[in-house]
Scaffold this motif. Structure first.
Motif, PDB file in Angstrom:
ATOM      1  N   VAL A  19      65.037   9.230  82.436  1.00  0.00           N
ATOM      2  CA  VAL A  19      64.090   8.200  82.751  1.00  0.00           C
ATOM      3  C   VAL A  19      64.764   7.101  83.384  1.00  0.00           C
ATOM      4  O   VAL A  19      66.407   6.871  83.027  1.00  0.00           O
ATOM      5  N   VAL A  20      64.236   6.592  84.518  1.00  0.00           N
ATOM      6  CA  VAL A  20      64.768   5.435  85.188  1.00  0.00           C
ATOM      7  C   VAL A  20      63.996   4.234  85.058  1.00  0.00           C
ATOM      8  O   VAL A  20      62.887   4.201  85.377  1.00  0.00           O
ATOM      9  N   TRP A  21      64.558   2.883  84.260  1.00  0.00           N
ATOM     10  CA  TRP A  21      63.732   1.811  84.163  1.00  0.00           C
ATOM     11  C   TRP A  21      64.070   0.822  85.010  1.00  0.00           C
ATOM     12  O   TRP A  21      65.312   0.564  85.316  1.00  0.00           O
ATOM     13  N   HIS A  22      63.302   0.154  86.044  1.00  0.00           N
ATOM     14  CA  HIS A  22      63.531  -0.959  86.854  1.00  0.00           C
ATOM     15  C   HIS A  22      63.245  -2.161  86.036  1.00  0.00           C
ATOM     16  O   HIS A  22      62.038  -2.695  85.516  1.00  0.00           O
ATOM     17  N   VAL A  23      64.203  -2.994  85.712  1.00  0.00           N
ATOM     18  CA  VAL A  23      64.135  -4.156  84.819  1.00  0.00           C
ATOM     19  C   VAL A  23      64.475  -5.448  85.540  1.00  0.00           C
ATOM     20  O   VAL A  23      65.480  -5.681  86.349  1.00  0.00           O
ATOM     21  N   ASP A  24      63.450  -6.256  85.316  1.00  0.00           N
ATOM     22  CA  ASP A  24      63.508  -7.925  85.840  1.00  0.00           C
ATOM     23  C   ASP A  24      62.986  -8.777  85.085  1.00  0.00           C
ATOM     24  O   ASP A  24      61.517  -8.773  85.114  1.00  0.00           O
ATOM     25  N   PRO A  25      63.332  -9.823  84.431  1.00  0.00           N
ATOM     26  CA  PRO A  25      62.793 -10.459  83.584  1.00  0.00           C
ATOM     27  C   PRO A  25      61.755 -11.459  84.310  1.00  0.00           C
ATOM     28  O   PRO A  25      60.929 -12.019  83.448  1.00  0.00           O
ATOM     29  N   SER A  26      61.911 -11.480  85.579  1.00  0.00           N
ATOM     30  CA  SER A  26      60.903 -12.192  86.321  1.00  0.00           C
ATOM     31  C   SER A  26      59.314 -11.718  86.353  1.00  0.00           C
ATOM     32  O   SER A  26      58.571 -12.398  86.728  1.00  0.00           O
ATOM     33  N   GLY A  27      59.599 -10.385  86.164  1.00  0.00           N
ATOM     34  CA  GLY A  27      58.229  -9.748  86.063  1.00  0.00           C
ATOM     35  C   GLY A  27      57.260 -10.189  85.132  1.00  0.00           C
ATOM     36  O   GLY A  27      57.383 -10.852  84.162  1.00  0.00           O
ATOM     37  N   ASP A  28      55.925  -9.886  85.326  1.00  0.00           N
ATOM     38  CA  ASP A  28      54.854 -10.220  84.459  1.00  0.00           C
ATOM     39  C   ASP A  28      54.080  -8.986  83.853  1.00  0.00           C
ATOM     40  O   ASP A  28      53.639  -7.996  84.993  1.00  0.00           O
ATOM     41  N   ASN A  29      53.987  -8.930  82.830  1.00  0.00           N
ATOM     42  CA  ASN A  29      53.285  -7.446  82.293  1.00  0.00           C
ATOM     43  C   ASN A  29      51.807  -7.261  82.479  1.00  0.00           C
ATOM     44  O   ASN A  29      51.306  -6.327  82.342  1.00  0.00           O
ATOM     45  N   SER A  30      51.137  -8.623  83.022  1.00  0.00           N
ATOM     46  CA  SER A  30      49.910  -8.619  83.254  1.00  0.00           C
ATOM     47  C   SER A  30      49.733  -8.030  84.776  1.00  0.00           C
ATOM     48  O   SER A  30      48.769  -8.176  85.412  1.00  0.00           O
ATOM     49  N   ASN A  31      50.894  -8.008  85.537  1.00  0.00           N
ATOM     50  CA  ASN A  31      51.156  -7.570  86.928  1.00  0.00           C
ATOM     51  C   ASN A  31      51.690  -6.210  86.898  1.00  0.00           C
ATOM     52  O   ASN A  31      52.828  -6.091  86.732  1.00  0.00           O
ATOM     53  N   GLU A  32      50.743  -5.101  86.983  1.00  0.00           N
ATOM     54  CA  GLU A  32      51.389  -3.843  86.791  1.00  0.00           C
ATOM     55  C   GLU A  32      52.105  -3.175  87.814  1.00  0.00           C
ATOM     56  O   GLU A  32      52.967  -2.375  87.591  1.00  0.00           O
TER      57      GLU A  32
END
Length: 657
Positions: free
Chosen positions: A465-478
């Protein structure tokens, strides 16, 4: 509404937290105020209507907005005037679900050959509900209302509690400071007219036994955290004897009030009883740096006996006014009914919020199933028919931030000792790989193997599995969440709300053998790719991924020395690199070196897409066995063209960025 047959909401009274740490260090994890909720996916609960009839209602959504339906797909909504569930309809302006003013009746039973709605399937012939935009607006409204309430509560306490500014709003919490043993509190509650049927001993075993199989669970809450943390967290709960509430249950399940009102009253009663009558020492509980109790849980007898978000509806929230004793105070709590049986899934999900401030990894507005979907405890990994009894682990980056998993940096620009070439990873080994962005080290790709065994037994798929991680992301923006899964099949089914993960999502060496920057329209088409969020090329690529097994091997294509491609050309033929495709480049110097047969003439061309065709922007045509060029590239799409002008044979192309 048994504990094992429906989900507990983490209510709009919640003051939870969203990660905002730099992901390159486990020294501390700082989090900020946000909301949290557990998802519903056609989860049933029973509600007794005025007159005594019972309805089975199915929820889809969360504590900010939940669509409520009967088994025949008809919309329903609680009507405060009727004091029961009425048939619902979309309002004329399309912004909300409103009552028709007619009490709902249980639908006639379906014929034996007619499909039935369940917690894992869509409703049968569901009538149209709100649009995604309308749901998103209601979620936002609920979140804003919560934030306003939190601010008011915070302001009200400022004058008499000047040293506790962080208590009401839960601003910054360092979760990495958790000790190896965390002690929480679980208070069990009954009512004068409804005694508890699950004993204190049963609750203690559910929470604390290391060898536990009660109620169909594969482990206890304590056993789960010991497993997923590699023994680095021992979460134990002190369980009280039953507290008997001051009033009958109907007083607390008042459906004219939001869930937080009577729940807080009941919780305050129980805590004061525990302090004044039982003499409990609250200082024995684990707290954060602000002396706030971390694991505070309440179980009450029977079913919820409440409408969604009303009365005693199960939720997580922040106690106001707070309770203090023995030098410590309350912060957040979770409260739920016991029913007749219990599954650990919801409890450990809520503990993720309470203990670590982990965010939800699904889409609150319901326009998608999120990107992580069912692959993580904080998504849908604790609510399925099987994994509610044996939840999936937290996603790798959350385990890393908690200090449970180590990380090896693969980007040679950040780690001069970075490994390269053929690598491997073992499922549940508590060691991860990461490729970080040198320009923004909070953004990174994380790698881990998942095998459907051990704690990963009920994962939807297995492989790399590859996860693209960025804390600036918004979980309501899929399309730019905090954690994005790079789905191997490229379909992004969860983001497109087609499913909550399936068996083609992980890289397994069968369906998809490579992970790279993908196609020029990778960002605009929202496909799987290894680009950074700003569209620039990360330089990260994988190939030769092995078939599913506890240990997965893979080839790290990108390295400090660049990317190397090889092939064979007949006289007059040509090749397009990379892989008969193209790549997106954010800008900078491109260096190409082509080595061909000594007796042949291979020419080298760098081409850029101008919006309608490929044009040559640099070339090397010396006629020697080695061609090379250097080009100061702008941000654009590029490809390399190799032509066998005369002669034939094998070639090698080195591409440096």
């Amino acid at each position: 509404m048994p504990y094992t047959t429906r989900l507990r909401a983490i209510s709009a009274a919640c003051s939870a937290v969203l990660l905002s740490a730099l992901l390159t260090s486990t020294a501390s994890l700082w989090v900020s105020t946000a909301q949290a909720a557990i998802p519903y996916a056609n989860q049933p609960f029973q509600f007794r209507q005025p007159g005594g009839n019972t309805l089975t209602i199915y929820l889809s959504g969360n504590s900010f907005f939940a669509e409520q339906r009967l088994a025949d797909g008809r919309l329903v909504i609680y009507d405060t005037k009727l004091k029961g569930y009425a048939y619902g309809r979309v309002s004329a302006d399309g912004t909300t679900i409103e009552s028709t003013g007619q009490l709902a009746l249980a639908p006639a039973k379906a014929k034996a050959d007619q499909p039935q709605a369940t917690a894992e399937t869509s409703m049968v012939q569901a009538e149209p509900g709100l649009s995604p935009a309308a749901r998103a607006a209601l979620v936002k409204q609920a979140q804003q209302q919560l934030f306003g309430q939190q601010q008011q509560e915070h302001t009200a306490h400022l004058h008499d509690e000047p040293a506790d500014d962080a208590a009401a709003l839960a601003t910054d919490i360092s979760t990495s400071a958790l000790p190896a043993t965390v002690k929480g509190l679980t208070v069990i509650i009954q009512f004068p007219d409804q005694a508890g049927t699950i004993s204190k001993t049963q609750v203690e075993s559910f929470l604390n036994d290391l060898n536990y199989s009660g109620f169909g669970n594969a482990q206890s809450v304590r056993g789960y955290f010991r497993t997923v943390s590699a023994g680095k967290l021992d979460y134990q709960n002190s369980v009280t004897r039953y507290y008997t509430a001051k009033k009958n249950k109907a007083y607390y399940t008042d459906n004219s009030l939001s869930a937080s009102v009577r729940s807080m009253e009941l919780i305050s009663e129980a805590l004061n009883w525990l302090d004044k009558t039982e003499g409990f020492d609250f200082s024995t509980l684990t707290t954060n740096s602000s002396k706030q109790i971390l694991g505070l849980n309440f179980f009450y007898a029977g079913e919820a006996d409440s409408a969604w978000s009303k009365g005693l509806w199960p939720h997580m929230g922040g106690l106001s006014p707070k309770f203090c004793a023995d030098g410590v105070c309350t912060s957040r709590y979770q409260i739920t009914n016991m029913g007749t049986n219990m599954a650990i899934g919801t409890f450990v999900h809520e503990s993720g919020h309470l203990l670590f401030g982990w965010p939800d990894l699904y889409d609150y507005d319901g326009s998608s199933e999120g990107s992580v979907a069912a692959f993580c405890l904080m998504g849908y990994g604790a609510i399925g028919a099987q994994n509610k009894f044996k939840p999936t682990p937290p996603v790798g980056v959350l385990r890393h931030l908690a200090g449970w998993d180590s990380v090896v940096e693969l980007n040679p620009k950040l780690n001069s000792q970075a490994p390269s070439g053929l690598l491997s990873h073992t499922s549940e080994s508590h060691q991860l790989y990461r490729w970080s962005n040198p320009a923004n080290t909070a953004e990174a790709f994380y790698l881990e193997a998942i095998h459907q065994s051990g704690q990963q037994q009920y994962q939807p798929d297995q492989g790399l599995v590859v996860w693209h991680v960025d804390p600036s992301g918004d979980n309501s923006n899929e399309w730019k969440p905090y954690i994005q899964m790079e789905h191997a099949d490229g379909k992004r089914d969860p983001e497109n709300k087609r499913n909550r993960s399936d068996a083609t999502d992980l890289y397994d060496g069968n369906s998809t053998a490579e992970f790279n920057r993908n196609f020029p329209n990778a960002l605009t088409s929202k496909g799987t790719n290894s680009l950074w969020w700003n569209g620039s090329d990360s330089g990260f690529a994988l190939a030769q991924i092995s078939t599913p097994a506890p240990t997965i091997s893979f080839q790290l294509v990108a390295a400090a020395s660049g990317e190397t491609y090889s092939g064979n050309l007949a006289s007059g033929a040509q090749a397009i690199v990379p892989n008969n495709s193209y790549f997106q480049y954010g800008g900078g110097t491109l260096r190409l070196t082509l080595t061909g047969p000594a007796t042949a003439n291979f020419d080298l061309y760098l081409q850029r897409w101008n919006g309608s065709s490929w044009v040559n922007v640099a070339q090397s045509t010396s006629g020697t066995a080695k061609e090379s060029l250097s080009y100061a590239a702008n941000s654009a799409y590029y490809r390399v063209l190799i032509k066998a002008v005369s002669g034939s044979g094998s070639y090698t192309l080195k591409l440096e960025k």
